[in-house]
Design an enzyme around this catalytic site. Structure first.
Site: not given
Length: 531
Positions: A154, A258, A263, A281
């Site tokens: 990435i 993000d 979470e 996310h």
């Protein structure tokens, strides 16, 4: 019987169809992942489990999954799977690390642009009927320096996109070679240099003990004043409280996040701060990415359950679909050598040495070693397999050494296993001929050429006259039929070995009669899972 796969999260119908088209019996229950008790109740029926993030493959669930062979995670993150528990049970855990790479990289670039121009705040203000043009002064990214922490799959895509936007890109990654850095057009730097020079910093590393809090208060204090920080990788890479203080002090001019330490993120020190853009996310949340990872995980799981191919496994060496048929007979050989050593070794093992010679040295030796270790440990742990064996060996404190070399003898390739215990060192070697069946070619340094039978008796003795007759008479009187036998010795009157192929295993009482002969040092019944 066809393998059974449970899809307990919302994979696409196209992914479910892949399972069906490949001959897999698939049970599509996309809401089941949230029903922990129901999932626990039925998981034992399935060979495979396909999930996204809603299903939590906990240790408790894995213990109940008595038939499970593979867990496929549609996406890169496997935080919702207990990897050690799965590995101990011999369950392969796969993910799809490349299916959402472009989507995540694009989201990082989007957040960078949004932070640079304060787009969310300007949008909210404008839609509220205000016209605060002077309030939302932004900065250009052209000519600015982007610091990329983690230049893997990435991260390298982000580098490419940033170069296209005319940014100067520097990267910190301990695994990034100078050649690779030059190829992707970035300057390789150390972390402190990146912190000091970057106008924007984006993170693209996994969460490990080394990367956790990589941007903590100390690191943030080293950054260039007015830096903007983007995190689309993992929550916890950045100390949110420390970042909030750095934003308040003006050291950091803005941030785009993000992912968060906790979470779902219902609260964070970053919420409400000026020029902080937060998303829930969404890195992989595009139609294309969700479809890609679903299709990939369905293909990967099907390949494994039907062909033995292993792709993108977290806890197992990869075996391609093309490689699997060629590797299969050599994996069986490795397993047989391990099983032999495991059954004849009577003392605690201290060290395992594996030598790959000739053609076998060019193969996927990580997979071969895993199979060998599974065979070696099976007499001690019945349900061990290629996934769990390396972990068990490490847990037992046994040293493992692997060596490769070019062809050195008459065989195109062979494997030699040497076991060192507290009392002795013993070895066994084998190869595979054109018929694809494993063969022993050396035991205890004594050369031989022996098939592998389902039921065998291994005898180690001193080379003296009458031994063949004694063995045959003793087993015959006990009603044990000898179908065939192979003999070998190092020299006259020295060490000798016998491999007896029998229709059924002799009893302990018969073995005791064999051992009553002073010339016999060891008599071990052997069983191998061969056709």
């Amino acid at each position: 019987m066809a393998p059974r796969v449970l899809v307990s999260d919302a994979l696409s119908e196209a992914a479910v169809q892949i399972f069906k088209d490949r001959g897999i019996d698939v049970d599509f229950q996309p809401k089941l992942g949230k029903d922990k008790e129901k999932l626990l109740e039925i998981i034992g029926q399935y060979d495979g489990l396909a999930i996204r993030s809603a299903t939590k493959a906990t240790e408790k669930l894995i213990e109940a999954a008595t038939n499970l062979k593979v867990i496929g995670r549609a996406g890169i993150g496997v935080d919702n799977v207990d990897i050690p528990a799965a590995s101990r049970r011999g369950i392969i855990v796969m993910n799809t690390p490349f299916g959402n790479s472009i989507t995540t990289a694009e989201h990082a670039v989007s957040l960078m642009l949004a932070v640079a121009r304060q787009i969310p705040a300007a949008d909210t203000s404008t839609q509220a009927g205000k016209w605060e043009k002077s309030k939302f002064m932004g900065v250009e990214i052209t000519g600015k320096t982007l610091g990329v922490i983690g230049a893997g799959n990435i991260g390298s895509i982000v580098c490419d996109r940033a170069i296209g936007l005319k940014m100067n890109v520097i990267a910190y990654d301990p695994f990034l070679s100078q050649e690779r850095a030059e190829k992707i057009g970035v300057t390789k730097v150390e972390l402190d240099e990146l912190l000091a020079k970057a106008d924007f910093i984006t993170l693209h590393v996994p969460m490990t003990d080394k990367t956790r809090g990589i941007l903590n208060a100390e690191a943030l204090a080293k950054t260039k004043k007015g830096v903007r920080i983007i995190n689309c990788a993992r929550g916890g890479l950045v100390d949110e409280a420390a970042l909030a203080e750095a934003i308040k002090s003006g050291q950091v001019a803005g941030a785009g996040f993000d992912v968060f330490e906790t979470e779902p993120a219902t609260e964070s020190p970053l919420f409400g701060l000026p020029n902080v853009v937060c998303t829930p996310h969404l890195g992989a949340s595009t139609t294309e990415a969700q479809e890609n990872v679903a299709l990939q995980v369905a293909d990967q799981m099907s390949d494994y359950l039907l062909k033995g191919a292993v792709t993108n496994a977290i806890n197992m060496p990869s075996i391609s679909a093309d490689e699997a048929p060629r590797l299969k007979p050599v994996i069986k050989l490795a397993e047989v050598l391990g099983e032999f050593a495991g059954q004849v070794t009577e003392n605690a093992i201290k060290e395992v040495e594996v030598l790959y010679d000739g053609n076998f040295a060019q193969m996927n030796t990580t997979a071969l070693t895993s199979a060998l270790l599974a065979g070696l440990l099976r007499p001690l742990v019945a349900d061990v397999n290629m996934v769990s064996a390396p972990i068990m060996l490490k847990d037992k404190g046994i040293i493992l050494q692997e060596t490769k070399r070019d062809k050195s003898g008459v065989y195109d390739g062979y494997i030699k296993l040497t076991i060192t215990t507290e009392k002795q060192t013993r070895s066994v070697a084998g190869t595979v001929f054109s018929d694809g069946k494993p063969r022993f070619i050396q035991i205890k340094g004594i050369n031989m050429d022996a098939d592998v039978g389902r039921h065998m008796v291994y005898i180690s003795n001193t080379d003296v006259p009458g031994m063949i007759g004694f063995m045959g008479t003793t087993l015959g009187q006990a009603g044990v039929n000898i179908a065939n036998f192979q003999l070998g010795r190092d020299n006259e009157g020295g060490d000798a070995i016998a491999l007896l192929y029998v229709d059924e295993q002799p009893s302990d009482a018969v073995l005791d009669k064999l051992l009553a002969n002073e010339a016999i040092k060891q008599a071990k019944p052997l069983e191998f899972s061969v056709e």
